[in-house]
Design a protein around this motif. Structure first.
Motif, PDB file in Angstrom:
ATOM      1  N   THR A 188      11.956  -3.952   2.053  1.00  0.00           N
ATOM      2  CA  THR A 188      10.734  -3.816   2.844  1.00  0.00           C
ATOM      3  C   THR A 188       9.660  -4.802   2.404  1.00  0.00           C
ATOM      4  O   THR A 188       9.780  -5.450   1.365  1.00  0.00           O
ATOM      5  CB  THR A 188      10.173  -2.392   2.730  1.00  0.00           C
ATOM      6  OG1 THR A 188       9.727  -2.169   1.381  1.00  0.00           O
ATOM      7  CG2 THR A 188      11.239  -1.359   3.074  1.00  0.00           C
ATOM      8  N   LYS A 189       8.617  -4.915   3.220  1.00  0.00           N
ATOM      9  CA  LYS A 189       7.453  -5.764   2.940  1.00  0.00           C
ATOM     10  C   LYS A 189       7.861  -7.216   2.728  1.00  0.00           C
ATOM     11  O   LYS A 189       7.310  -7.930   1.892  1.00  0.00           O
ATOM     12  CB  LYS A 189       6.688  -5.214   1.723  1.00  0.00           C
ATOM     13  CG  LYS A 189       6.283  -3.743   1.901  1.00  0.00           C
ATOM     14  CD  LYS A 189       5.588  -3.157   0.693  1.00  0.00           C
ATOM     15  CE  LYS A 189       5.315  -1.677   0.916  1.00  0.00           C
ATOM     16  NZ  LYS A 189       4.669  -1.035  -0.253  1.00  0.00           N
ATOM     17  N   VAL A 200       7.775   2.663  -1.347  1.00  0.00           N
ATOM     18  CA  VAL A 200       8.424   1.404  -0.980  1.00  0.00           C
ATOM     19  C   VAL A 200       8.294   1.122   0.512  1.00  0.00           C
ATOM     20  O   VAL A 200       8.474  -0.017   0.959  1.00  0.00           O
ATOM     21  CB  VAL A 200       9.930   1.387  -1.362  1.00  0.00           C
ATOM     22  CG1 VAL A 200      10.102   1.475  -2.847  1.00  0.00           C
ATOM     23  CG2 VAL A 200      10.698   2.482  -0.640  1.00  0.00           C
ATOM     24  N   SER A 223      11.205  -2.424  -2.244  1.00  0.00           N
ATOM     25  CA  SER A 223      10.124  -3.292  -1.795  1.00  0.00           C
ATOM     26  C   SER A 223      10.234  -4.648  -2.480  1.00  0.00           C
ATOM     27  O   SER A 223      10.429  -4.733  -3.691  1.00  0.00           O
ATOM     28  CB  SER A 223       8.767  -2.656  -2.122  1.00  0.00           C
ATOM     29  OG  SER A 223       7.723  -3.594  -1.927  1.00  0.00           O
TER      30      SER A 223
END
Length: 247
Positions: free
Chosen positions: A174-175, A65, A143
């Motif tokens: 995240t991302k 992730v 993620s």
């Protein structure tokens, strides 16, 4: 949930004092950050050193992730361009100064981020206990481009926390830069925060390539680090109140 700015001055970093306190965290170019080992700390004038407070935070989330890249982003380390499993346990140090409103005083938060590889956690029983022992908080990661990692959050929360532990609990998505591929909706975020009463922060797991992007990166990290520090401070207040009531 704790409203941002309830305990610390969120815009303080823009003041002259805030800039002076942030300066030791950066190199002379003014935008690339210094990294600090476990025994290192920023250099402040002896006449005006901020009081240091240390916290241990365990990073939790499904493999891939972006736990390691998130640690690198928060700590000013180089972000890896390819994914590789974290071997064993890695502890990274992040310093962040804040001004606590009630005390009208600057504190230097020393955040020790514990990141353990999934294979190591499964293979060695002692690693999980080492990461959770005397921890002050847990950062749960998912993620935005992996809905499964978001759906696993309740399982991690149930396994690692309980209603009376008074741990600082924060979720990091995240991302967040990959909007076109996002599988987690804003409604998902609102429903989770409402159900669990835990804030969800967003972070872009990409490195900066020039000064402008580096400056934007600092602006991105300010609310994240401020929120983490504010919730840790609130945890201390609650703990102190509980201890006072007990005695």
């Amino acid at each position: 949930m704790l409203s941002p700015g309830s305990l610390l001055q969120t815009e303080w970093y823009k003041t002259r004092e805030g800039q002076d306190m942030l300066a030791p965290l950066f190199h002379r170019d003014g935008f690339s950050r210094k990294t600090f080992g476990l025994l290192e700390r920023p250099s402040y004038p002896p006449s005006n050193p901020p009081e240091e407070v240390t916290y241990k935070l365990f990073m939790v989330g499904k493999s891939s992730v972006g736990k390691t890249s998130t640690v690198c982003k928060l700590g000013g380390y180089s972000i890896p361009t390819t994914h590789s499993e974290t071997p064993g346990v890695q502890v990274s140090t992040v310093y962040w100064p804040t001004r606590i409103t009630q005390l009208n005083k600057v504190f230097l938060f020393k955040l020790q981020l514990w990141d353990a590889g999934e294979n190591s956690l499964k293979k060695f029983d002692h690693i999980l206990s080492s990461c959770t022992d005397k921890t002050d908080g847990i950062l749960f990661l998912f993620s935005f481009i992996d809905k499964g990692s978001f759906e696993e959050l309740p399982q991690f929360l149930t396994k690692l926390t309980n209603p009376g532990d008074n741990l600082c609990k924060i979720v990091l998505g995240t991302k967040f830069d990959q909007h076109a591929h996002s599988e987690v909706t804003q409604r998902d975020i609102r429903d989770f925060e409402s159900t669990w009463n835990i804030p969800i922060l967003r972070i872009k797991n990409v490195p900066h390539y020039n000064q402008t992007e580096a400056e934007n990166e600092v602006s991105e990290l300010v609310p994240i680090l401020n929120t983490i520090c504010e919730h840790l401070w609130y945890r201390d207040i609650v703990t102190a109140q509980q201890e006072k009531a007990y005695f």
